[in-house]
Design a protein around this motif. Structure first.
Motif, PDB file in Angstrom:
ATOM      1  N   PHE A 116      -4.365  -6.128  -6.204  1.00 22.99           N
ATOM      2  CA  PHE A 116      -5.644  -6.544  -6.787  1.00 22.99           C
ATOM      3  C   PHE A 116      -6.390  -7.532  -5.894  1.00 22.99           C
ATOM      4  O   PHE A 116      -7.555  -7.316  -5.557  1.00 22.99           O
ATOM      5  N   PRO A 117      -5.775  -8.631  -5.453  1.00 25.02           N
ATOM      6  CA  PRO A 117      -6.503  -9.501  -4.518  1.00 25.02           C
ATOM      7  C   PRO A 117      -6.592  -8.921  -3.112  1.00 25.02           C
ATOM      8  O   PRO A 117      -7.540  -9.213  -2.383  1.00 25.02           O
ATOM      9  N   LEU A 118      -5.611  -8.083  -2.733  1.00 26.27           N
ATOM     10  CA  LEU A 118      -5.591  -7.576  -1.363  1.00 26.27           C
ATOM     11  C   LEU A 118      -6.754  -6.626  -1.088  1.00 26.27           C
ATOM     12  O   LEU A 118      -7.345  -6.668   0.005  1.00 26.27           O
ATOM     13  N   LEU A 119      -7.123  -5.782  -2.050  1.00 23.82           N
ATOM     14  CA  LEU A 119      -8.182  -4.800  -1.812  1.00 23.82           C
ATOM     15  C   LEU A 119      -9.533  -5.452  -1.503  1.00 23.82           C
ATOM     16  O   LEU A 119     -10.165  -5.101  -0.493  1.00 23.82           O
ATOM     17  N   PRO A 120     -10.039  -6.389  -2.320  1.00 23.44           N
ATOM     18  CA  PRO A 120     -11.322  -7.008  -1.955  1.00 23.44           C
ATOM     19  C   PRO A 120     -11.268  -7.794  -0.647  1.00 23.44           C
ATOM     20  O   PRO A 120     -12.248  -7.821   0.099  1.00 23.44           O
ATOM     21  N   VAL A 121     -10.121  -8.429  -0.359  1.00 21.91           N
ATOM     22  CA  VAL A 121     -10.007  -9.155   0.911  1.00 21.91           C
ATOM     23  C   VAL A 121     -10.014  -8.162   2.072  1.00 21.91           C
ATOM     24  O   VAL A 121     -10.615  -8.414   3.124  1.00 21.91           O
ATOM     25  N   PHE A 122      -9.373  -7.006   1.879  1.00 24.49           N
ATOM     26  CA  PHE A 122      -9.391  -5.936   2.888  1.00 24.49           C
ATOM     27  C   PHE A 122     -10.823  -5.454   3.126  1.00 24.49           C
ATOM     28  O   PHE A 122     -11.231  -5.224   4.274  1.00 24.49           O
ATOM     29  N   VAL A 123     -11.591  -5.304   2.043  1.00 26.61           N
ATOM     30  CA  VAL A 123     -12.996  -4.908   2.173  1.00 26.61           C
ATOM     31  C   VAL A 123     -13.770  -5.977   2.950  1.00 26.61           C
ATOM     32  O   VAL A 123     -14.599  -5.656   3.814  1.00 26.61           O
ATOM     33  N   PHE A 124     -13.502  -7.251   2.668  1.00 22.11           N
ATOM     34  CA  PHE A 124     -14.171  -8.331   3.391  1.00 22.11           C
ATOM     35  C   PHE A 124     -13.851  -8.277   4.880  1.00 22.11           C
ATOM     36  O   PHE A 124     -14.743  -8.392   5.731  1.00 22.11           O
ATOM     37  N   VAL A 125     -12.569  -8.114   5.225  1.00 22.70           N
ATOM     38  CA  VAL A 125     -12.160  -8.100   6.631  1.00 22.70           C
ATOM     39  C   VAL A 125     -12.768  -6.902   7.359  1.00 22.70           C
ATOM     40  O   VAL A 125     -13.236  -7.031   8.499  1.00 22.70           O
TER      41      VAL A 125
END
Length: 275
Positions: free
Chosen positions: A237-246
């Motif tokens: 859950f937190p990894l996906l939006p951070v992945f999108v940010f990166v």
């Protein structure tokens, strides 16, 4: 628009995106944990409220209302986690009021994206139901509502599976509608939704091969979580939006690696100066 022209990236960047995403989360782990925990608290009370409403509303009405609300809350917290990724990358503090001021003006766009994601997800679900001769829409809706009623007192595993499922369909919708980068473009560049969508569309098209590869990897992770390892939803859950940010940062800003973590040094220097 010119300064945000998307750049081409290669498939080889994808492992780095995962690595840098984990790094950003670990920098500000308490903030990310607090945001995720708040989402689960809201989801818990939403399930309890839906169980109460199940006595007054038919399943075919209750289920869409429940899923639409959860999808909207998911988009809101997805965006909040993007803000936390930005703050973590720039080694700066971010207050609740700053997060609210950034997110509240975008609620109309979030609602639009929620409805589109809901329609895409519903379409996939209806197709899967049509391939099963033993199930129809009504029986499937009743089954989900019965699960809500059964799990309302201790719905943790139901929440985890629901979250993984919603993330899966949200990701599919963002990719199919080419809106994957809309949220960071709106939040960090104050672009209107239409311009953000056009830029997001162009970024995905010119990087179609790496983005398809990333989509397949995420689909495998989320499907595996839904089928056998629900607990992984806490991480994904937190990894996906951070992945999108990166990935947004790499494609639009040309920054492949995280900025050095300097918050502690800066705060110490400031306190020393004032002292």
């Amino acid at each position: 628009m010119k300064t945000l022209e998307p750049q081409r990236v290669g498939i080889k960047e994808i492992p780095l995106w995962f690595k840098e995403s984990f790094s950003l989360i670990t920098r500000r782990a308490p903030l990310f944990l607090t945001s995720v925990a708040t989402f689960f608290i809201i989801l818990f009370f939403t399930i309890r409220a839906s169980a109460t409403l199940a006595e007054q509303l038919p399943p075919l009405l209750l289920l869409p209302l429940f899923l639409l609300f959860v999808a909207f809350v998911l988009h809101f917290f997805f965006s909040d986690l993007l803000l936390l990724a930005f703050a973590s990358d720039h080694s700066r503090k971010i207050t609740l009021s700053e997060r609210a001021q950034a997110l509240l003006p975008e609620q109309k766009s979030f609602l639009k994206m929620t409805i589109m994601a809901f329609l895409v997800g519903s379409g996939f679900w209806l197709v899967s139901l049509s391939m099963n001769v033993d199930r129809d829409l009504l029986s499937a809706a009743i089954s989900v509502v019965d699960r809500i009623l059964f799990e309302q007192e201790a719905p943790l595993f139901f929440m985890l599976k629901l979250l993984a499922t919603m993330l899966y369909f949200m990701l599919l919708a963002m990719f199919l509608l080419r809106t994957l980068f809309c949220i960071p473009l709106m939040l960090f560049h104050e672009l209107p939704y239409a311009e953000a969508k056009a830029l997001s569309h162009r970024a995905i098209i010119i990087n179609f091969q790496p983005m398809c590869t990333a989509l397949v990897l995420w689909a495998i992770l989320l499907l595996g979580t839904m089928a056998a390892a629900n607990i992984l939803a806490f991480i994904l859950f937190p990894l996906l939006p951070v992945f999108v940010f990166v990935s947004y940062r790499n494609i639009f800003l040309g920054q492949t690696e995280n900025s050095p973590a300097t918050a502690l040094t800066t705060e110490l220097a400031t306190s020393t100066t004032h002292g």
